[in-house]
Structure formats: C-alpha cells, structure tokens
Scaffold this active site. Sequence first.
Site, PDB file in Angstrom:
ATOM      1  CB  CYS A  46      -0.908  -0.002   1.224  1.00  0.00           C
ATOM      2  SG  CYS A  46      -1.998   1.445   1.302  1.00  0.00           S
ATOM      3  CD  GLU A  58      -0.799  -1.873  -5.145  1.00  0.00           C
ATOM      4  OE1 GLU A  58       0.156  -1.378  -5.804  1.00  0.00           O
ATOM      5  OE2 GLU A  58      -0.780  -2.015  -3.914  1.00  0.00           O
TER       6      GLU A  58
END
Length: 218
Positions: free
Chosen positions: A2, A102
């Site tokens: 992340c 992402e």
Amino acid sequence: MCGRFTLDTSIEVLESELGIALTEIEPSYNIAPTQQVLSIVGTEEGRKGGYLQWGLVPSWAEDPKIGNKMINARSETVDEKPSFKRLLSRRRCLIVADSFYEWKRKEGDKQPYRITINDGRLFTFAGLWDRWKKGDQELVTCTILTTKPNNLMQSIHDRMPVILQGKDQDNWIDSTIVDKPFLKSLLVPLDSSLMKAYPVSKKVNNPINNDKTLIEPV
C-alpha cells in the site's frame, strides 16, 4: 503493498463512525509516504485520534531515513522481524482511509486503480507505530500491514493492505491483548465482495497532484 491512499470525509462522520475527537482535517486524494496520516490508538480512556508520520522509524534506528523503506510490513513475518516484533504486542494503531491506490502491471506499463470498500465508506488499515528520538529531534511514525490478496486484488497486485472493521478494530488497538497468534489471526484479506476497484488517471503517480480528479474513473 500500500503506497498511496485517500481521505475525504467530514469531521462529523469521522468522529461518529470512529469514536474519536478531532479539531480539523484537510481532505487528501493522494496521501503518500512521509506525510502525516490520521491514526487511532487505544488508551485507558478509550480511542484517541491523532497524526503519525507514514514510514516507520524504529526507536533504535541510527538514521531516520530508514522510514522511507518501511511504509509497509508483511503480516506473515511481523512477529519475527526486529523492526516490528516488539511493536506487535505494544504499539498497534489504526490508520484511517476511504480508499487506496494500487498499480497493475500490463504490457510493460502500470495502470493505477482506486480501491474502495462498502461503496466508499470509511475504513481502517492495521498499523504499527513507534517513537524515535535523537537529541532534540523526535519522530512518531507508523507502517501499514499487508497480507496476501483476495480474489479482487490478485488481478491487480500480489499484496494488499490489511483492512480491519468492527470488533477487529477494537481488538487490534486493545493494549491488554498481547497474544501474538491471536493478533496475527486478525491480519487476513478483507472479503472481496465488500470491495470495488476501477482505473484512475496516472496523475496519481506524482504525489504533488492532489485533487478530486484523481479519484474519477478513466
């Protein structure tokens, strides 16, 4: 992993849903490492909200620049790595977001995706925090725990952040809980049926860009 996320939620909703008190908050559509992130820790009086610098600097570190490499921690080995294992019992936190980004590799390129849960509702990442001091300099920093991907995320990336909800949030920041096997049992992928993902502009690649157009589908 992340590496970027967002938070664009009113103080009223944050306080109501998370059980914390806040004075002000600025929306951000491109929260990046080294920035201050809204976090929650557990105290004897209950939940406490505040800001931590994203990128863990262990208390024993010689150089605070190590934080640039420690924005995430693998949940599978969090009780083994020197930087994290003592924090698992002592210094756990929740990091507040309403989506994360992402990047999916495709034909030599990377396409950013925005991922939300429950149609854009607030959620929290499982995190660890630490305090570093050297002379007059002091940093209070954090890292986000990651796990294997669920069915939705595996088509985008081979890791995803640990997202905690409900009772799992309470257990994670309960300082009286020190059982490492139990704590690790919380660090699992969120059910993919609760999540949505869609491609967004590559402007998000640069953390200087920070406006609402970043969360619009392309």
